[in-house]
Design an enzyme around this catalytic site. Structure first.
Site, PDB file in Angstrom:
ATOM      1  N   TYR A 150       1.072  -1.121  -0.045  1.00  0.00           N
ATOM      2  CA  TYR A 150       0.062  -0.022  -0.120  1.00  0.00           C
ATOM      3  C   TYR A 150       0.794   1.111  -0.083  1.00  0.00           C
ATOM      4  O   TYR A 150       0.684   2.278  -0.864  1.00  0.00           O
ATOM      5  CB  TYR A 150      -0.708  -0.037   1.401  1.00  0.00           C
ATOM      6  CG  TYR A 150      -1.778   0.975   1.344  1.00  0.00           C
ATOM      7  CD1 TYR A 150      -2.806   1.104   0.508  1.00  0.00           C
ATOM      8  CD2 TYR A 150      -1.700   2.123   2.507  1.00  0.00           C
ATOM      9  CE1 TYR A 150      -3.706   2.213   0.673  1.00  0.00           C
ATOM     10  CE2 TYR A 150      -2.836   3.082   2.647  1.00  0.00           C
ATOM     11  CZ  TYR A 150      -3.558   3.351   1.685  1.00  0.00           C
ATOM     12  OH  TYR A 150      -4.711   4.335   1.924  1.00  0.00           O
ATOM     13  N   GLU A 152       3.976   1.758  -0.616  1.00  0.00           N
ATOM     14  CA  GLU A 152       4.786   2.065  -1.950  1.00  0.00           C
ATOM     15  C   GLU A 152       4.096   2.140  -3.155  1.00  0.00           C
ATOM     16  O   GLU A 152       4.381   3.132  -4.019  1.00  0.00           O
ATOM     17  CB  GLU A 152       5.795   0.859  -2.142  1.00  0.00           C
ATOM     18  CG  GLU A 152       6.821   0.517  -1.061  1.00  0.00           C
ATOM     19  CD  GLU A 152       7.975   1.857  -0.820  1.00  0.00           C
ATOM     20  OE1 GLU A 152       7.628   2.937  -1.529  1.00  0.00           O
ATOM     21  OE2 GLU A 152       8.764   1.849  -0.157  1.00  0.00           O
ATOM     22  N   ASN A 179      -6.095   9.460   8.737  1.00  0.00           N
ATOM     23  CA  ASN A 179      -7.202   8.625   9.051  1.00  0.00           C
ATOM     24  C   ASN A 179      -8.522   9.478   9.203  1.00  0.00           C
ATOM     25  O   ASN A 179      -8.621  10.353   9.820  1.00  0.00           O
ATOM     26  CB  ASN A 179      -6.930   7.937  10.513  1.00  0.00           C
ATOM     27  CG  ASN A 179      -5.975   7.207  10.641  1.00  0.00           C
ATOM     28  OD1 ASN A 179      -4.675   7.745  10.375  1.00  0.00           O
ATOM     29  ND2 ASN A 179      -5.988   5.853  10.703  1.00  0.00           N
ATOM     30  N   ARG A 191     -10.744  -1.317  10.048  1.00  0.00           N
ATOM     31  CA  ARG A 191      -9.920  -0.318  10.745  1.00  0.00           C
ATOM     32  C   ARG A 191     -10.645  -0.270  12.080  1.00  0.00           C
ATOM     33  O   ARG A 191     -11.474  -0.616  12.403  1.00  0.00           O
ATOM     34  CB  ARG A 191     -10.051   0.905   9.629  1.00  0.00           C
ATOM     35  CG  ARG A 191      -9.322   0.690   8.607  1.00  0.00           C
ATOM     36  CD  ARG A 191      -9.380   2.064   7.597  1.00  0.00           C
ATOM     37  NE  ARG A 191     -10.317   1.748   6.615  1.00  0.00           N
ATOM     38  CZ  ARG A 191     -10.693   2.587   5.458  1.00  0.00           C
ATOM     39  NH1 ARG A 191      -9.727   3.609   5.554  1.00  0.00           N
ATOM     40  NH2 ARG A 191     -11.458   2.423   4.626  1.00  0.00           N
ATOM     41  N   GLN A 214       0.108   3.624  20.705  1.00  0.00           N
ATOM     42  CA  GLN A 214       0.257   4.198  19.431  1.00  0.00           C
ATOM     43  C   GLN A 214      -0.931   5.323  19.191  1.00  0.00           C
ATOM     44  O   GLN A 214      -1.926   5.194  19.598  1.00  0.00           O
ATOM     45  CB  GLN A 214       0.218   3.146  18.395  1.00  0.00           C
ATOM     46  CG  GLN A 214      -1.276   2.503  17.959  1.00  0.00           C
ATOM     47  CD  GLN A 214      -1.384   1.293  18.678  1.00  0.00           C
ATOM     48  OE1 GLN A 214      -1.121   1.277  19.806  1.00  0.00           O
ATOM     49  NE2 GLN A 214      -2.109   0.229  18.296  1.00  0.00           N
TER      50      GLN A 214
HETATM   51  P1  NAD Z   1     -12.819   2.170   0.405  1.00  0.00           P
HETATM   52  O1  NAD Z   1     -12.191   0.793   0.549  1.00  0.00           O
HETATM   53  O2  NAD Z   1     -14.157   2.367   1.237  1.00  0.00           O
HETATM   54  O3  NAD Z   1     -12.835   2.607  -1.040  1.00  0.00           O
HETATM   55  C1  NAD Z   1     -12.014   2.181  -2.099  1.00  0.00           C
HETATM   56  C2  NAD Z   1     -12.981   2.034  -3.292  1.00  0.00           C
HETATM   57  O4  NAD Z   1     -11.995   1.509  -4.337  1.00  0.00           O
HETATM   58  C3  NAD Z   1     -13.939   0.909  -3.145  1.00  0.00           C
HETATM   59  O5  NAD Z   1     -14.963   0.923  -3.359  1.00  0.00           O
HETATM   60  C4  NAD Z   1     -13.135  -0.129  -3.960  1.00  0.00           C
HETATM   61  O6  NAD Z   1     -14.073  -1.094  -4.376  1.00  0.00           O
HETATM   62  C5  NAD Z   1     -12.369   0.487  -4.985  1.00  0.00           C
HETATM   63  N1  NAD Z   1     -11.471  -0.017  -5.899  1.00  0.00           N
HETATM   64  C6  NAD Z   1     -10.292  -0.402  -5.478  1.00  0.00           C
HETATM   65  N2  NAD Z   1      -9.710  -0.939  -6.465  1.00  0.00           N
HETATM   66  C7  NAD Z   1     -10.209  -0.753  -7.724  1.00  0.00           C
HETATM   67  C8  NAD Z   1      -9.979  -0.800  -9.000  1.00  0.00           C
HETATM   68  N3  NAD Z   1      -8.664  -1.268  -9.504  1.00  0.00           N
HETATM   69  N4  NAD Z   1     -10.901  -0.410  -9.835  1.00  0.00           N
HETATM   70  C9  NAD Z   1     -12.042   0.333  -9.512  1.00  0.00           C
HETATM   71  N5  NAD Z   1     -12.250   0.485  -8.079  1.00  0.00           N
HETATM   72  C10 NAD Z   1     -11.485  -0.082  -7.321  1.00  0.00           C
HETATM   73  O7  NAD Z   1     -11.766   3.250   1.363  1.00  0.00           O
HETATM   74  P2  NAD Z   1     -11.707   4.672   1.450  1.00  0.00           P
HETATM   75  O8  NAD Z   1     -11.499   4.832   2.902  1.00  0.00           O
HETATM   76  O9  NAD Z   1     -13.104   5.259   0.783  1.00  0.00           O
HETATM   77  O10 NAD Z   1     -10.391   5.400   0.623  1.00  0.00           O
HETATM   78  C11 NAD Z   1     -10.604   5.792  -0.594  1.00  0.00           C
HETATM   79  C12 NAD Z   1      -9.137   6.073  -0.895  1.00  0.00           C
HETATM   80  O11 NAD Z   1      -8.687   7.371   0.034  1.00  0.00           O
HETATM   81  C13 NAD Z   1      -8.318   5.392  -1.217  1.00  0.00           C
HETATM   82  O12 NAD Z   1      -7.504   5.606  -2.309  1.00  0.00           O
HETATM   83  C14 NAD Z   1      -7.349   5.276   0.124  1.00  0.00           C
HETATM   84  O13 NAD Z   1      -6.129   5.071  -0.145  1.00  0.00           O
HETATM   85  C15 NAD Z   1      -7.367   6.814   0.445  1.00  0.00           C
HETATM   86  N6  NAD Z   1      -7.119   7.327   1.765  1.00  0.00           N
HETATM   87  C16 NAD Z   1      -8.262   6.900   2.957  1.00  0.00           C
HETATM   88  C17 NAD Z   1      -7.941   7.038   4.092  1.00  0.00           C
HETATM   89  C18 NAD Z   1      -8.927   6.731   5.130  1.00  0.00           C
HETATM   90  O14 NAD Z   1      -8.611   6.917   6.486  1.00  0.00           O
HETATM   91  N7  NAD Z   1     -10.203   6.501   4.870  1.00  0.00           N
HETATM   92  C19 NAD Z   1      -6.769   7.504   4.647  1.00  0.00           C
HETATM   93  C20 NAD Z   1      -5.814   7.819   3.507  1.00  0.00           C
HETATM   94  C21 NAD Z   1      -5.938   7.510   2.360  1.00  0.00           C
HETATM   95  N1  UDP Z   2      -6.204  -1.134  15.585  1.00  0.00           N
HETATM   96  C1  UDP Z   2      -6.543  -1.791  16.951  1.00  0.00           C
HETATM   97  N2  UDP Z   2      -7.515  -2.676  17.043  1.00  0.00           N
HETATM   98  C2  UDP Z   2      -8.472  -2.910  15.848  1.00  0.00           C
HETATM   99  C3  UDP Z   2      -7.911  -2.233  14.563  1.00  0.00           C
HETATM  100  C4  UDP Z   2      -7.090  -1.361  14.465  1.00  0.00           C
HETATM  101  O1  UDP Z   2      -5.929  -1.600  17.947  1.00  0.00           O
HETATM  102  O2  UDP Z   2      -9.449  -3.725  15.809  1.00  0.00           O
HETATM  103  C5  UDP Z   2      -4.940  -0.406  15.587  1.00  0.00           C
HETATM  104  C6  UDP Z   2      -4.077  -0.582  14.643  1.00  0.00           C
HETATM  105  O3  UDP Z   2      -3.217  -1.362  15.154  1.00  0.00           O
HETATM  106  C7  UDP Z   2      -3.420   0.943  14.398  1.00  0.00           C
HETATM  107  C8  UDP Z   2      -4.703   1.960  15.012  1.00  0.00           C
HETATM  108  O4  UDP Z   2      -5.521   1.166  15.520  1.00  0.00           O
HETATM  109  O5  UDP Z   2      -2.608   1.193  15.394  1.00  0.00           O
HETATM  110  C9  UDP Z   2      -5.343   2.497  13.679  1.00  0.00           C
HETATM  111  O6  UDP Z   2      -5.650   1.316  12.790  1.00  0.00           O
HETATM  112  P1  UDP Z   2      -6.440   1.389  11.182  1.00  0.00           P
HETATM  113  O7  UDP Z   2      -6.501   0.252  10.699  1.00  0.00           O
HETATM  114  O8  UDP Z   2      -7.802   2.042  11.695  1.00  0.00           O
HETATM  115  O9  UDP Z   2      -5.478   2.481  10.401  1.00  0.00           O
HETATM  116  P2  UDP Z   2      -4.087   2.572  10.341  1.00  0.00           P
HETATM  117  O10 UDP Z   2      -3.661   4.231  10.513  1.00  0.00           O
HETATM  118  O11 UDP Z   2      -3.195   1.786  10.934  1.00  0.00           O
HETATM  119  O12 UDP Z   2      -3.970   2.620   8.611  1.00  0.00           O
END
Ligand code: NAD
Ligand code: UDP
Length: 314
Positions: A150, A152, A179, A191, A214
């Site tokens: 993820y 990289e 987050n 998560r 953490q």
């Molecule tokens: P999510 O898993 O709910 O949404 C991702 C969506 O992408 C899903 O609907 C999935 O089916 C779709 N998808 C994945 N691979 C695909 C492909 N090859 N073709 C078409 N669709 C595809 O996750 P999210 O939390 O909504 O995250 C959305 C974006 O935001 C992601 O790129 C994630 O890396 C980024 N992001 C989210 C968070 C967060 O805290 N939610 C934090 C950092 C970055």
């Molecule tokens: N975590 C936890 N219990 C869970 C799920 C996650 O303690 O059931 C911890 C995880 O190890 C991390 C933090 O909560 O330290 C946030 O995790 P999350 O998966 O939400 O996102 P991350 O920031 O690690 O991508």
């Protein structure tokens, strides 16, 4: 469909953030085409938008060629598994969507002369040695650890965006999302917020990985989406952090969710996953100066809103 309205294409549109972004773009007067292969998203996330004549959905894997007819003003690339258990279960797909998928969506933006926005992540900072994290920090990522697929992929996605900007003058944006939580996260997402909420509401033990010392900093989804739209409008090609700087330990997060849920769940400890970042908090100075953006929803207010959703979803 009103053909005179500008059009946005959102990959990952059936995901948690993507579905909120589609709704916000429609509210801003865009036509929206959402692309998703449902690897982690759900058609249910788009149920409120179906019927809207300006909204269109296409089931598509953006790791394969993406053909879109007609004009496009914005291309927003959110497709990627985002939850650690989900990307650990699909490491090759995750690498492909960050690299090939990003290249395909950049190609679409280039062909349409559209603005491209990449949903990058605080994971580009890895297990950060600088705290809080400014955009100038290059990060501390283990490329061969389990999270490498993820982290990289997203680092490569950023490099792709910069290369298309420098080589083909594509108007690009990179938002580093910290987050974020809110309605429409899947109950089985894995998560911390969905796990803790589902466990607390069901009266099951709340699982803390490691000792819970953490830290994370949690942003509510409406704040994030507002920041993403501002980045499209006012941003530049360099990365900008979007997140809420209010930092808590994972133990504090679990205790807060248990209290807000009125739950009697006990806390249990499980093994800490490999390379789990010790601390995370965005430095949002750049977002404040460039976009005039900062979060408005406080931690407990946001958690209470997400909890309402989980009450109805369980
Ligand atoms: P999510 O898993 O709910 O949404 C991702 C969506 O992408 C899903 O609907 C999935 O089916 C779709 N998808 C994945 N691979 C695909 C492909 N090859 N073709 C078409 N669709 C595809 O996750 P999210 O939390 O909504 O995250 C959305 C974006 O935001 C992601 O790129 C994630 O890396 C980024 N992001 C989210 C968070 C967060 O805290 N939610 C934090 C950092 C970055
Ligand atoms: N975590 C936890 N219990 C869970 C799920 C996650 O303690 O059931 C911890 C995880 O190890 C991390 C933090 O909560 O330290 C946030 O995790 P999350 O998966 O939400 O996102 P991350 O920031 O690690 O991508």
């Amino acid at each position: 469909m009103a053909a005179n309205k500008p059009r946005a294409v959102v990959s990952g549109g059936a995901g948690f953030i993507g579905s909120h972004l589609c709704a916000a773009l429609l509210e801003q007067g865009f036509r929206v085409l959402a692309l998703d292969n449902f690897i982690t998203g759900s058609p249910d996330n788009l149920s409120a938008l179906r019927g809207n004549p300006d909204f269109e959905f296409r089931q598509a894997d953006v790791n394969h060629d993406v053909f879109v007819g007609g004009d496009v003003r914005h291309v927003l690339h959110l497709a990627s598994p985002a939850s650690p258990p989900r990307y650990l279960a699909n490491p090759i797909h995750t690498l492909k969507v960050g690299t090939i998928g990003t290249m395909n969506m950049l190609g679409l933006a280039r062909a349409k002369n559209a603005t491209f926005l990449l949903a990058s992540t605080s994971e580009v900072y890895g297990d950060p040695l600088v705290h809080p994290q400014p955009e100038s920090y290059w990060g501390n990522v283990n490329p061969i650890g389990p999270r490498g697929c993820y982290d990289e992929a997203k680092r490569c996605a950023e490099a792709f965006a910069m290369a298309y900007h420098r080589t083909h003058q594509v108007d690009t944006r990179i938002v580093r999302i910290f987050n974020t939580h809110g309605p429409r996260m899947q109950v089985s997402d894995g998560r911390a917020v969905p796990n803790f909420m589902a466990q607390a509401l069901r009266g099951e033990p709340v699982t803390i990985y490691g000792d819970g010392s953490q830290t994370r900093s949690l942003c509510y989804v409406s704040d994030l989406v507002r920041g993403m739209l501002l980045a499209l409008e006012k941003g530049d090609e360099l990365p900008v952090n979007l997140g809420n700087p209010q930092e808590v330990t994972v133990l504090e997060l679990a205790e807060t969710i248990i209290r807000l849920a009125g739950s009697k769940s006990e806390i249990v400890h499980r093994e800490l996953p490999a390379d789990d970042p010790r601390q995370r908090r965005p430095d949002i100075t750049r977002a404040q100066n460039l976009l005039g953006w900062q979060p408005e929803v406080g931690l407990e207010d946001g958690l209470a809103r997400t909890l309402e959703y989980f009450r109805s979803a369980l």
